[in-house]
Design an enzyme around this catalytic site. Structure first.
Site, mmCIF file in Angstrom:
data_model
loop_
_atom_site.group_PDB
_atom_site.id
_atom_site.type_symbol
_atom_site.label_atom_id
_atom_site.label_comp_id
_atom_site.label_asym_id
_atom_site.label_seq_id
_atom_site.Cartn_x
_atom_site.Cartn_y
_atom_site.Cartn_z
ATOM 1 N N GLY A 2 44.714 47.441 11.354
ATOM 2 C CA GLY A 2 45.304 46.775 12.514
ATOM 3 C C GLY A 2 45.369 45.284 12.287
ATOM 4 O O GLY A 2 45.302 44.808 11.168
ATOM 5 N N CYS A 3 45.507 44.539 13.360
ATOM 6 C CA CYS A 3 45.609 43.087 13.267
ATOM 7 C C CYS A 3 44.401 42.534 12.516
ATOM 8 O O CYS A 3 43.264 42.877 12.811
ATOM 9 C CB CYS A 3 45.682 42.507 14.677
#
Length: 196
Positions: A2-3
């Site tokens: 993810g981020c």
């Protein structure tokens, strides 16, 4: 993962992780940037990634993979930019990563050779530490680019709440003692450690 902003701090807190940096890998076009990866079709094959340098005497690659699984839900589908992926440095890592994925049939994680790793922009590096300006100002550092490598990695994990004050103190003491820092940074850290 993810981020990559918060994930970097989670990985940096793992004992045996020496340094980490965020960037982009897995794509074909040169010089990706956050803006390009988000909006330019020529860069939509890139993954936001965290590159981890670790000491195999302190943590085995398989143990690092186990921690990787605990940091995110690898069973959910995500767009390529945020997908769960393992980029490997060599054939041995690749085989171990593929075996780890095969042992988890529900995961959507891909295993790929590392290829080129492009550093993310400076504002993404040590992102959590950048948000804690008083912490690095207390070290006498006015620009985070002055503090690179293992010390910044440990401080970023601390700033993100992933490393306790005691663990930070121990890591910084070990860095001061083992010659991994240049003289100026070593002196700054010694002064802070002496006052705590």
């Amino acid at each position: 993962l993810g981020c990559f902003g918060g994930r970097k701090a989670m990985l940096a807190a793992i004992p045996g992780v020496v340094t980490s940096r965020v960037g982009y890998c897995g794509g074909r076009a040169d010089e990706p940037s956050y803006k390009r990866v988000c909006s330019d079709a020529a860069y939509n094959d890139y993954v936001e990634a965290v590159q981890v340098d670790f000491d195999p005497q302190r943590i085995a690659y398989m143990a690092l993979l186990e921690r990787f699984w605990s940091l995110h839900d690898a069973t959910c589908w995500s767009p390529r930019q945020y997908c769960s992926a393992i980029f490997t440095d060599n054939g041995e890592q690749h085989a171990m990563a593929e075996a780890a994925v095969a042992a988890r049939p529900a995961v959507k994680t891909t295993v790929e050779p590392l290829g080129a790793f492009w550093d993310a922009e400076a504002y993404h590096q040590k992102w959590l530490l950048q948000r804690k300006r008083p912490l690095f100002l207390a070290l006498g550092i006015t620009d985070l680019s002055e503090l690179l490598g293992p010390a910044a990695t440990a401080l970023n994990a601390y700033a993100g709440g992933r490393l306790s004050a005691t663990a930070l103190h121990e890591r910084l003491h070990s860095l001061v003692g083992d010659g991994q820092l240049d003289d100026e940074v070593r002196q700054q850290l010694q002064a802070v450690l002496a006052s705590t």
